[in-house]
Design an enzyme around this catalytic site. Structure first.
Site, PDB file in Angstrom:
ATOM      1  N   GLU A  60      -1.915  11.290  59.485  1.00  0.00           N
ATOM      2  CA  GLU A  60      -2.037  10.335  58.386  1.00  0.00           C
ATOM      3  C   GLU A  60      -3.153  10.804  57.462  1.00  0.00           C
ATOM      4  OE1 GLU A  60      -2.923   5.632  57.352  1.00  0.00           O
ATOM      5  OE2 GLU A  60      -2.016   6.146  59.274  1.00  0.00           O
ATOM      6  N   GLU A  80      -9.683  11.116  56.548  1.00  0.00           N
ATOM      7  CA  GLU A  80     -10.272  10.198  55.564  1.00  0.00           C
ATOM      8  C   GLU A  80     -11.616  10.753  55.122  1.00  0.00           C
ATOM      9  OE1 GLU A  80     -10.920   8.206  52.845  1.00  0.00           O
ATOM     10  OE2 GLU A  80      -9.161   7.326  53.819  1.00  0.00           O
ATOM     11  N   ASP A 118     -11.810  17.584  53.386  1.00  0.00           N
ATOM     12  CA  ASP A 118     -10.663  17.912  52.551  1.00  0.00           C
ATOM     13  C   ASP A 118      -9.399  18.070  53.400  1.00  0.00           C
ATOM     14  OD1 ASP A 118      -8.834  19.073  50.809  1.00  0.00           O
ATOM     15  OD2 ASP A 118     -10.300  20.408  49.891  1.00  0.00           O
ATOM     16  N   ASP A 127      -4.542   7.795  46.076  1.00  0.00           N
ATOM     17  CA  ASP A 127      -5.076   7.601  44.729  1.00  0.00           C
ATOM     18  C   ASP A 127      -3.997   7.976  43.720  1.00  0.00           C
ATOM     19  OD1 ASP A 127      -6.465   7.718  42.299  1.00  0.00           O
ATOM     20  OD2 ASP A 127      -8.313   8.371  43.274  1.00  0.00           O
ATOM     21  N   LYS A 166      -3.771   8.018  34.828  1.00  0.00           N
ATOM     22  CA  LYS A 166      -3.771   8.621  33.494  1.00  0.00           C
ATOM     23  C   LYS A 166      -3.023   9.954  33.519  1.00  0.00           C
ATOM     24  CE  LYS A 166      -8.101   6.443  32.045  1.00  0.00           C
ATOM     25  NZ  LYS A 166      -9.480   6.648  31.560  1.00  0.00           N
ATOM     26  N   THR A 218      -1.262  -3.067  54.843  1.00  0.00           N
ATOM     27  CA  THR A 218      -2.631  -2.595  54.635  1.00  0.00           C
ATOM     28  C   THR A 218      -3.292  -3.484  53.596  1.00  0.00           C
ATOM     29  OG1 THR A 218      -2.255  -1.101  52.755  1.00  0.00           O
ATOM     30  CG2 THR A 218      -1.785  -0.226  54.954  1.00  0.00           C
ATOM     31  N   ARG A 219      -4.614  -3.403  53.514  1.00  0.00           N
ATOM     32  CA  ARG A 219      -5.321  -4.234  52.529  1.00  0.00           C
ATOM     33  C   ARG A 219      -4.989  -3.803  51.107  1.00  0.00           C
ATOM     34  NH1 ARG A 219     -10.862  -1.692  51.976  1.00  0.00           N
ATOM     35  NH2 ARG A 219     -10.794   0.197  53.249  1.00  0.00           N
ATOM     36  N   TYR A 220      -4.701  -2.502  50.928  1.00  0.00           N
ATOM     37  CA  TYR A 220      -4.313  -2.033  49.598  1.00  0.00           C
ATOM     38  C   TYR A 220      -2.964  -2.624  49.204  1.00  0.00           C
ATOM     39  CZ  TYR A 220      -7.995   1.333  50.601  1.00  0.00           C
ATOM     40  OH  TYR A 220      -9.192   1.906  50.934  1.00  0.00           O
ATOM     41  N   GLU A 221      -2.049  -2.670  50.147  1.00  0.00           N
ATOM     42  CA  GLU A 221      -0.740  -3.252  49.880  1.00  0.00           C
ATOM     43  C   GLU A 221      -0.862  -4.741  49.562  1.00  0.00           C
ATOM     44  OE1 GLU A 221       3.361  -2.876  52.214  1.00  0.00           O
ATOM     45  OE2 GLU A 221       1.920  -4.186  53.210  1.00  0.00           O
TER      46      GLU A 221
END
Length: 239
Positions: free
Chosen positions: A70, A95, A122, A144, A148, A218-221
């Site tokens: 992941e 992460e 990385d 991410d 832009k 997930t919290r982002y979702e």
């Protein structure tokens, strides 16, 4: 006569002109989190200075029959859920965000997991370290989006990283991508189709709008749904 194939090291993409996906700091972590981070990384961290084992199962304290990666696990909610639900699968979580890694290491300090390893730098370095055809699945969940247009080249999904995925995934291995940003979803579909090593698994719209089986969220979702964005869940198989 067909020319011999170059060594794996020469076939892998170079990082010299790529965006860096390395360690990032946010707000200061608490002393107990710092202690958990230090001890957790010494126990669970993957050391790229050592040669990768021919069989990745050797990385884990528990016997595992498959290995899943992941990339960018955030606070670790999904990674923890999956690792607990599938103890016969080895999980490697990447992460670079220090706060997210500290949160995960605090959680496994309370409840250790023998089928877990982590890397805190990385992700491309880890991908280049892994042996060919060594992974059963790769998860890239809410990366991410670099919304832009001038920054789109920084998106993790691109030819160079798909080359890496194609190298380390077994034939039939799974690449799962989730995002709530329509432009990134479309971008991923187009880039994967152009690459040629991945087949999108979708017969109807439900196949990419319904979460993966057993998906914990997930919290982002949750934030995306609160703000009115509909997530997409794409699955590709390595040819």
């Amino acid at each position: 006569m067909t020319a011999p194939e170059p060594p794996v090291e020469e076939r892998r993409p170079s990082r010299s002109s790529e965006a860096f996906f390395g360690r990032r700091h946010g707000k200061a972590i608490r002393p107990h989190q710092a202690a958990a981070l230090a001890s957790g990384l010494s126990r669970y961290g993957v050391n790229l200075d050592n040669a990768a084992p021919a069989a990745l199962a050797a990385l884990f304290a528990a016997p595992v029959s498959s290995v899943r990666l992941e990339i960018g696990f955030g606070g670790g909610e999904h990674l923890l859920h999956e690792a607990k639900a599938a103890p016969a699968t080895g999980f490697i979580g990447v992460e670079p965000f220090v706060n997210g890694m500290a949160k995960l290491m605090t959680a496994v300090e309370r409840e250790p997991l023998a089928n877990l390893r982590v890397y805190d730098d990385d992700a491309t370095r880890l991908l280049d370290w892994l042996p060919p055809a060594s992974l059963d699945a790769i998860d890239l969940l809410y990366p991410d989006p670099w919304p832009k247009k001038r920054h789109w080249k920084r998106r993790f999904v691109g030819k160079a990283n798909l080359d890496r995925f194609a190298c380390v995934l077994k034939p039939g291995g799974r690449f799962c991508f989730a995002s709530d940003i329509d432009s990134y979803v479309n971008w991923t579909l187009l880039v994967c189709r152009a690459h040629g090593a991945f087949d999108w698994q979708a017969a109807s719209s439900r196949d990419w709008h319904d979460p993966y089986p057993g998906w914990p969220g997930t919290r982002y979702e949750a934030k995306a749904i609160r703000e009115g964005r509909r997530p997409a869940y794409l699955t590709f198989l390595r040819r």
